[in-house]
Design an enzyme around this catalytic site. Structure first.
Site, PDB file in Angstrom:
ATOM      1  N   HIS A  40       7.633  -6.506   7.512  1.00 22.78           N
ATOM      2  CA  HIS A  40       8.442  -5.801   6.520  1.00 22.78           C
ATOM      3  C   HIS A  40       9.398  -6.807   5.886  1.00 22.78           C
ATOM      4  O   HIS A  40      10.198  -7.428   6.589  1.00 22.78           O
ATOM      5  CB  HIS A  40       9.217  -4.665   7.181  1.00 22.78           C
ATOM      6  CG  HIS A  40       8.310  -3.648   7.806  1.00 22.78           C
ATOM      7  ND1 HIS A  40       7.697  -3.868   9.018  1.00 22.78           N
ATOM      8  CD2 HIS A  40       7.905  -2.435   7.367  1.00 22.78           C
ATOM      9  CE1 HIS A  40       6.944  -2.825   9.305  1.00 22.78           C
ATOM     10  NE2 HIS A  40       7.050  -1.935   8.326  1.00 22.78           N
ATOM     11  N   ASP A  63       0.722   1.850  12.870  1.00 24.74           N
ATOM     12  CA  ASP A  63       1.566   1.588  11.707  1.00 24.74           C
ATOM     13  C   ASP A  63       2.992   1.220  12.115  1.00 24.74           C
ATOM     14  O   ASP A  63       3.275   0.981  13.295  1.00 24.74           O
ATOM     15  CB  ASP A  63       1.527   2.776  10.737  1.00 24.74           C
ATOM     16  CG  ASP A  63       2.240   4.013  11.265  1.00 24.74           C
ATOM     17  OD1 ASP A  63       2.905   3.961  12.333  1.00 24.74           O
ATOM     18  OD2 ASP A  63       2.150   5.060  10.596  1.00 24.74           O
ATOM     19  N   SER A  64       3.881   1.208  11.160  1.00 24.39           N
ATOM     20  CA  SER A  64       5.276   0.818  11.393  1.00 24.39           C
ATOM     21  C   SER A  64       5.974   1.700  12.419  1.00 24.39           C
ATOM     22  O   SER A  64       6.899   1.263  13.093  1.00 24.39           O
ATOM     23  CB  SER A  64       6.066   0.872  10.082  1.00 24.39           C
ATOM     24  OG  SER A  64       5.463   0.064   9.117  1.00 24.39           O
TER      25      SER A  64
END
Length: 192
Positions: free
Chosen positions: A64, A107-108
């Site tokens: 990110h 995922d995140s």
């Protein structure tokens, strides 16, 4: 307009110019889109019907962009997207790569995220050793996320890669706004 929004807008305009080149006549634009869609469909069909390789996909990293997130958020996010995928691929007469893939990864939020699509990369072999290759292209596909109730989400994203022989490190960048998107995602693709 923030720096993040300007960057997103610049990237979006750049990829729109690549995908949909402007013609001298506005009347030609619908034919250009139709021709592009026809070529895309033909390439997908050929890759499905006449693959040269079966591919294994191994997600490697998500990152990110720190300039686009509050530290509290990035501290909580998963950036090790373990998972796997498989696909079919081929090299065309120009030496460019075409692939169909399906992959699932964490995922995140450490929730499962599936993705499936078609990818294309213009491929260059800049060294005397033809096994080394780099590529730039795009992927068109669909994904679904837990935090969006697994509603299918269409996507068009840039692709880049560097590889040697059957092993390729492939990557994309998911643009976004502050605290949303702006994620670098990469995986290893092994051709068999």
């Amino acid at each position: 307009m923030t720096v993040v929004n300007k960057s997103f807008l610049t990237i979006l305009i750049f990829f729109c110019q690549i995908l949909f080149p402007l013609n001298a006549s506005a009347l030609e634009a619908p034919r250009t889109v139709k021709a592009w869609a026809s070529v895309l469909g033909d390439n997908i069909a050929e890759t499905w019907n006449e693959p040269q390789h079966v591919d294994l996909y191994v997600p490697a990293i998500t990152w990110h962009a720190r300039f686009a997130y509050d530290k509290e958020k990035t501290d909580r996010y998963n950036e090790r997207p373990w998972g796997a995928g498989m696909g079919k691929s081929r090299w065309d007469e120009k030496g460019n790569w075409h692939g169909l893939y399906v992959m699932a990864f964490k995922d995140s939020y450490n929730k499962w995220e599936p993705i499936a699509g078609y990818g294309w990369e213009a491929t260059w072999r800049p060294l005397t050793d033809d096994a080394f290759h780099v590529g730039l292209g795009y992927t068109v596909g669909v994904t679904a996320r837990d935090n969006w109730d697994y509603i299918p989400i269409p996507l068009v994203l840039p692709l880049a890669s560097v590889g040697y022989g059957p092993a390729t490190f492939q990557m994309t960048y998911i643009p976004g706004t502050y605290n949303n998107g702006n994620v670098y995602f990469a995986w290893l693709r092994l051709q068999f």
